[in-house]
Structures are given as structure tokens and as C-alpha cells.
Design a protein around this motif. Structure first.
Motif, short mmCIF file in Angstrom:
data_model
loop_
_atom_site.label_atom_id
_atom_site.label_comp_id
_atom_site.label_asym_id
_atom_site.label_seq_id
_atom_site.Cartn_x
_atom_site.Cartn_y
_atom_site.Cartn_z
N ALA A 458 28.23 -9.14 -14.98
CA ALA A 458 29.58 -8.29 -15.14
C ALA A 458 29.22 -7.17 -15.97
O ALA A 458 30.23 -6.42 -16.65
CB ALA A 458 30.78 -8.87 -15.63
N VAL A 459 27.99 -6.75 -16.16
CA VAL A 459 27.60 -5.56 -16.96
C VAL A 459 27.12 -4.37 -15.98
O VAL A 459 26.33 -4.59 -15.26
CB VAL A 459 26.51 -5.89 -17.98
CG1 VAL A 459 26.11 -4.64 -18.85
CG2 VAL A 459 27.00 -6.90 -18.80
N CYS A 460 27.66 -3.19 -15.91
CA CYS A 460 27.51 -1.98 -15.03
C CYS A 460 26.00 -1.53 -15.24
O CYS A 460 25.67 -1.55 -16.29
CB CYS A 460 28.61 -1.02 -15.51
SG CYS A 460 28.41 0.43 -14.52
N THR A 461 25.54 -1.33 -14.22
CA THR A 461 23.84 -1.06 -14.24
C THR A 461 23.89 0.37 -14.54
O THR A 461 22.67 1.00 -14.60
CB THR A 461 23.35 -1.10 -12.93
OG1 THR A 461 24.22 -0.49 -11.96
CG2 THR A 461 23.41 -2.71 -12.46
N HIS A 462 25.11 1.35 -15.00
CA HIS A 462 25.00 2.64 -15.29
C HIS A 462 24.74 2.52 -16.74
O HIS A 462 23.56 2.77 -17.40
CB HIS A 462 26.13 3.52 -15.10
CG HIS A 462 26.18 4.80 -15.62
ND1 HIS A 462 27.15 5.32 -15.83
CD2 HIS A 462 25.10 5.77 -15.23
CE1 HIS A 462 26.93 6.93 -16.24
NE2 HIS A 462 25.67 7.14 -15.88
N LEU A 463 25.69 2.38 -17.58
CA LEU A 463 25.55 2.33 -19.03
C LEU A 463 26.05 1.13 -19.81
O LEU A 463 26.53 1.20 -20.89
CB LEU A 463 26.25 3.73 -19.80
CG LEU A 463 25.59 4.97 -19.42
CD1 LEU A 463 26.17 6.16 -20.07
CD2 LEU A 463 24.37 5.09 -19.82
N GLY A 464 26.11 -0.13 -19.12
CA GLY A 464 26.52 -1.36 -19.83
C GLY A 464 27.90 -1.60 -19.95
O GLY A 464 28.25 -2.43 -20.92
N GLY A 465 28.89 -0.95 -19.27
CA GLY A 465 30.15 -1.28 -19.37
C GLY A 465 30.68 -2.65 -18.73
O GLY A 465 29.97 -3.09 -17.79
N VAL A 466 31.64 -3.20 -19.34
CA VAL A 466 31.93 -4.54 -18.86
C VAL A 466 32.77 -4.33 -17.82
O VAL A 466 33.87 -3.71 -17.94
CB VAL A 466 32.34 -5.60 -19.85
CG1 VAL A 466 33.01 -6.82 -19.21
CG2 VAL A 466 31.34 -5.92 -20.97
N LEU A 467 32.62 -4.85 -16.49
CA LEU A 467 33.56 -4.34 -15.60
C LEU A 467 34.82 -5.21 -15.46
O LEU A 467 35.08 -6.31 -15.97
CB LEU A 467 32.63 -5.04 -14.06
CG LEU A 467 31.09 -4.17 -13.99
CD1 LEU A 467 30.43 -4.81 -12.95
CD2 LEU A 467 31.30 -2.89 -14.00
N ALA A 468 35.88 -4.77 -14.43
CA ALA A 468 37.07 -5.44 -14.38
C ALA A 468 37.26 -5.67 -12.72
O ALA A 468 36.79 -5.03 -12.20
CB ALA A 468 38.12 -4.51 -15.02
N TRP A 469 37.92 -6.63 -12.69
CA TRP A 469 38.18 -7.16 -11.20
C TRP A 469 39.33 -6.44 -10.70
O TRP A 469 40.54 -6.22 -11.49
CB TRP A 469 38.67 -8.66 -11.14
CG TRP A 469 38.83 -9.15 -9.79
CD1 TRP A 469 39.96 -9.58 -9.25
CD2 TRP A 469 37.78 -9.40 -8.60
NE1 TRP A 469 39.94 -9.82 -7.98
CE2 TRP A 469 38.57 -9.69 -7.49
CE3 TRP A 469 36.57 -9.04 -8.50
CZ2 TRP A 469 37.93 -10.27 -6.20
CZ3 TRP A 469 35.78 -9.24 -7.50
CH2 TRP A 469 36.57 -9.70 -6.31
N ASN A 470 39.08 -5.86 -9.52
CA ASN A 470 39.98 -4.90 -8.82
C ASN A 470 40.75 -6.11 -7.86
O ASN A 470 40.24 -6.44 -6.75
CB ASN A 470 39.55 -3.87 -8.17
CG ASN A 470 40.23 -3.10 -7.25
OD1 ASN A 470 41.34 -3.62 -6.94
ND2 ASN A 470 39.93 -1.67 -7.01
N ASP A 471 42.10 -6.27 -7.89
CA ASP A 471 42.61 -7.64 -7.11
C ASP A 471 43.01 -6.90 -5.82
O ASP A 471 43.62 -7.76 -5.07
CB ASP A 471 43.81 -8.39 -7.96
CG ASP A 471 44.65 -7.26 -8.45
OD1 ASP A 471 44.88 -6.24 -8.20
OD2 ASP A 471 45.68 -8.05 -8.96
#
Length: 509
Positions: A458-471
Motif C-alpha cells: 500500500a505504498v505508492c511507487t512514486h514517492l512512498g505515500g500510503v494509499l487509500a481505498w476508493n470505495d
């Protein structure tokens, strides 16, 4: 969530990909920006190749509302607050030329559209000052707008405290016109590769675009990808990625003949649909709005449901037909970024930051990109190109960037905190849901979609942000710079280039 415009889309056929092929120009992205640029350059006699990871009009273009307007809600007032009148006029002139080009192309290609009066309106008295500012900015920029009271508007089914109106604006099916662009481009000898994902671009030793299937070379490269897929110039820090939502309806009785966009929140965009500017007999009304920064929403599904509830209240008997979403980028400078990319040696160009007004901004960007690639002298270019290309950074640009930077930092911290609060294994998520957890101190995203439960980094491959679920769309979205990923980790869009790592399930996860 499939857009109304894509229900009966016959996609133009592309060409087999040939690794190592050489062209005059390689364009990444087969949306409205990429294909208007491709048509202009092909008409000028250049050998052009377009590469698209999905299909024609895959993302923002396919999710467009199909409004082609110079009024643009409160956009002109927002620009005028931070920039001189001359720059607002240049922005309007650019959009007018882009609009004229697209309408001329539609006439040439036999794509129908509808002339309508567009309105920027206040839902309550609190929005009236913004309406007045929009009117003043529009008039100053040369638009023949007029102020309207609720009495001037007659009976509208939704609350209106006042509005500014502009006649002779257009609604058009965005997918139909983009497919027509693709057809002409191919017929004129252009090369279209769909289903080919670009993974990078380089200038040395010779300009090329790298793809999952191998490189393709061109003297010039155009990145028409929403957010540039290169970090040169740090444009991901100079724009904000926004998701907004649309729902189409069948409506009993008479439907509005004009378009409306609120200047106050929550945003409401109202767009009638006819057989001339949408799929025949499918829907009569599109209602949009409730935009928010990507990855920063308590519930995307709730945002869509709110549009449905609002429509049911003001258009009794409305029957939902389709719901969808789109992602757009807004420049902190308020004006789109178009032109040569820093450290690209004049070979790599891009366009971004349309702030949801791509149907006019994209052809305008294509006109400028084409002029630059063809080497058109400055004295032979329209005045708006010079005015926009030489604009200066103003204090408001820096302030907006600083505010967004603070929000990004807060989102980054919040994501890691949430992931640390729950360790794997976790109970299997219900259908259509995703949860964050941590495994060995690293964030993990676990989701169940179409009966399949998956675990991904769940770590974005761009700059390491933690992702959020889009429901609403069942995706993992980055709250930092708006990259998005499918449940299986496949990159969808944004500045990230790599997929998420798939992780083995253990225990309940």
C-alpha cells in the motif's frame, strides 16, 4: 463505473507495435490532448505515433461531461484574483481558439453537437459575490456575459440565487469526437498503438519513449498523460489531482435546455443530453460535482450517492442510468502548464493543469505544441501564446503550493499512522471494500473485488505515500500526488510509473 459516453463506443483500430520504430513525433496518450496534437502534426506532414496504455479516451477525456464553454464556472474569477486582466484575456483567447478548432473539426468530421447557454450560478446568497466577480472577469476578458436574477431565469427545478450567463456555448459527446480524431489521424497515415504502456522517456543518446514492449524513437516527444510521467520540473508538486463524479439519468417530462455550474459548494454541474450530443435515447441529464483531492475522501461512493439524492429531490422520477468519475489536474498557477519540459533539451513537451476544462484547453495546448514542434516564429503565433508562455510566478502561486504541500505532508503522516494501527492478519474484507494494515512495519492493502481477495503493497511507487481505498471505483489512490492503482496493483494513472508489489496472503489477510 462506466461513463455514459462509452456504452456504444466503436474504437478505432490501432497498428501492431514495432519496437525500435522511428518517427518524427511520439505522443503518449490518446485522449483529447494527444489526438488533437496528432491530427495537427499529421496534417502538417509529420510522421506521428501515438501510444496509449488503454483505449482511445480511456481516462479523463472519456469521463468528461461534454461541456465546451468559455464561462467555466468560477475559473475566470479565480484567475483574475491572482493575475492581471491581460492574462485572463489570454486564457480566454486560448480557450476560444481551442473551442473554435474543435467545433470546426466536428463540422468537418460530421460529429453533431448542440449550442446552449451556459450559466455560472449561486445556489445561495453566499455565492452571489463570486457570480459578480465571474461576470466582471469575463467582461474584462471580452466575453459577452450578462447577469441574471432568479426571476430572469424563470422556473429552475433547483435553487438559484443568481447567475451569469454566456450564450452560444456547446455540449458534445467527448468520446465520439475523440474517436473521430483518431479515425482521421489513422486515415492520414498516423500510427496508433493502444494497449501499449509507456514506462519512461529519455533524451539521450536520442529521444525515445520506453514501453513495456520496447522503445520507440522520435525527434520530438509529447507527454499528453494528464500528469506528466516524468518528474522533471516537479510538476506533480505544481498541480493538484482532483476526482469528481457524474451520474446520468432518464428524466420524465421536459428537461432543461441550458447548462449550469454552481460557483459555491457543494458543486453541482447540470448538463442536458440530446441525441445530438450524447448516445441516442440513453439519458436526458448528467449531474456532476462533489470533487475532492485524490485519495482524500471519507467515502467516494457517498459523494456519488449524494448526487443521486440531490437529483431525485429536484428532478422527481429521475432514473439513474450510469455513474462515473474522472481525474483532472489544477495548476497552482491557475493557468495550464504547456510546452517544453525542463532538462528535456527541447525534445520533450507536455501539457497539464486544465482544471476540468479539457475540451477547450486541450486543443489550445495542441495548437501551442504544434507551433513549437514546427518551429513557427513568435511573430506568426497568436498573442495569447506569448502572454501565457511568459507569465511570471506570483505570490499566490507560492502560497497555493505551500498550502498544498502542507496537505500532502499531513496526508502522508495520516496514512502511515492508519496502517500502523492494524496488523495482519485481518478479516477478509467484504465485497468492494479494502483495508489498510501493516506487515513487518510496512503498509499492506487488502481488498475484495469481484469475489477475489488480494494483498498488495500500500505504498505508492512514486514517492512512498500510503494509499487509500476508493470505495466507488475499487482502487488504491495516493493522497500525495494522485497516482491510482487497481486492486491487483496495476497502475491506472498519475505520476507513478510502476505497479504495486503483490503480496502473499497469510492467515485472515
Amino acid at each position: 463505473m462506466k461513463p455514459l459516453w462509452k456504452i456504444d463506443a466503436s474504437l478505432p483500430l490501432g497498428s501492431p507495435f514495432e519496437a525500435g520504430a522511428r518517427h518524427d513525433v511520439v505522443i503518449v496518450g490518446a485522449g483529447i490532448t494527444g489526438l488533437t496534437t496528432a491530427v495537427m502534426l499529421t496534417r502538417a506532414g509529420l510522421d506521428v505515433a501515438v501510444i496509449e496504455a488503454g483505449d482511445v479516451a480511456e481516462l479523463a477525456t472519456g469521463g468528461n461531461t461534454g461541456k465546451l464553454s468559455l464561462l467555466q464556472g468560477k475559473r475566470l474569477a479565480e484567475i483574475r484574483r491572482h493575475h492581471p486582466a491581460a492574462l485572463v484575456r489570454a486564457y480566454v483567447d486560448a480557450n476560444r481558439e481551442g473551442m473554435d478548432w474543435l467545433i470546426a473539426f466536428a463540422d468537418h468530421a460530421g460529429v453533431p453537437y448542440t449550442w446552449r447557454t451556459d450559466h455560472s450560478y449561486a445556489q445561495t446568497a453566499d455565492g452571489l459575490e463570486t457570480v459578480r466577480e465571474q461576470h466582471a472577469a469575463a467582461r474584462e476578458a471580452g466575453l459577452d456575459t450578462r447577469m441574471l436574477t432568479p426571476g430572469d431565469l424563470g422556473t429552475t427545478p433547483f435553487p438559484v440565487s443568481g447567475a451569469v450567463a454566456l450564450d452560444d456555448q456547446v455540449t458534445i459527446d467527448p468520446v465520439t469526437v475523440t474517436q473521430a480524431l483518431a479515425r482521421e489521424y489513422i486515415e492520414e497515415g498516423g500510427t496508433l498503438h493502444t494497449g501499449i504502456r509507456a514506462t519512461g522517456a529519455h533524451v539521450l543518446p536520442s529521444p525515445r519513449v520506453d514501453t513495456a514492449e520496447g522503445p520507440v524513437f522520435g525527434e520530438h516527444i509529447v507527454l499528453a498523460t494528464g500528469s506528466p510521467i516524468l518528474d522533471r520540473g516537479l510538476y506533480f508538486t505544481k498541480t493538484s489531482g482532483m476526482r469528481s463524479y457524474c451520474v446520468s439519468f432518464r428524466v420524465p417530462g421536459d428537461v432543461l435546455t441550458s447548462t449550469f455550474l454552481s460557483v459555491d459548494g457543494p458543486t453541482r454541474s447540470i448538463r442536458p443530453v440530446s441525441d445530438a450530443d450524447g448516445p441516442a435515447g440513453t439519458a436526458q441529464l448528467v449531474v456532476g460535482g462533489n470533487g475532492h483531492p485524490v485519495g482524500r475522501s471519507d467515502s467516494e461512493r457517498a459523494a456519488v450517492d449524494d448526487l443521486v439524492s440531490w437529483t431525485a429531490q429536484h428532478f422527481p422520477g429521475a432514473e439513474e442510468t450510469h455513474r462515473w468519475s474522472a481525474q483532472d489536474y489544477t495548476s497552482h498557477n491557475e493557468i495550464p502548464f504547456v510546452g517544453a519540459m525542463p532538462r528535456g533539451l527541447g525534445a520533450i513537451r507536455f501539457a497539464t493543469g486544465y482544471a476540468k476544462w479539457g475540451l477547450s484547453n486541450a486543443p489550445a495546448a495542441a495548437l501551442r505544441l504544434t507551433a513549437e514542434i514546427l518551429g513557427t516564429s513568435w511573430r506568426d503565433r497568436p498573442r495569447w501564446m506569448t502572454a501565457i508562455s511568459t507569465r511570471l510566478t506570483v505570490p499566490a502561486d507560492l502560497t497555493e503550493g505551500a498550502v498544498e504541500g502542507a496537505k500532502v505532508a499531513a496526508a502522508a503522516t495520516a496514512g502511515w499512522v492508519e496502517a500502523e494501527s492494524r496488523a495482519v492478519p485481518v478479516p477478509q474484507p467484504e465485497e468492494g471494500t479494502g483495508v489498510l494494515a501493516n506487515r513487518g512495519g510496512l503498509p499492506v492493502g487488502v481488498s475484495t473485488v469481484d469475489g477475489v481477495t488480494r494483498a498488495v503493497s500500500a505504498v505508492c511507487t512514486h514517492l512512498g505515500g500510503v494509499l487509500a481505498w476508493n470505495d466507488a471505483e475499487c482502487s488504491w489512490d495516493c493522497p500525495l500526488h494522485a497516482s491510482r492503482f487497481a486492486p491487483d496493483g496495476t497502475r491506472i494513472e498519475g505520476p507513478a510509473l510502476k505497479d504495486l508489489k503483490n503480496l502473499p496472503r497469510t492467515g485472515g489477510s
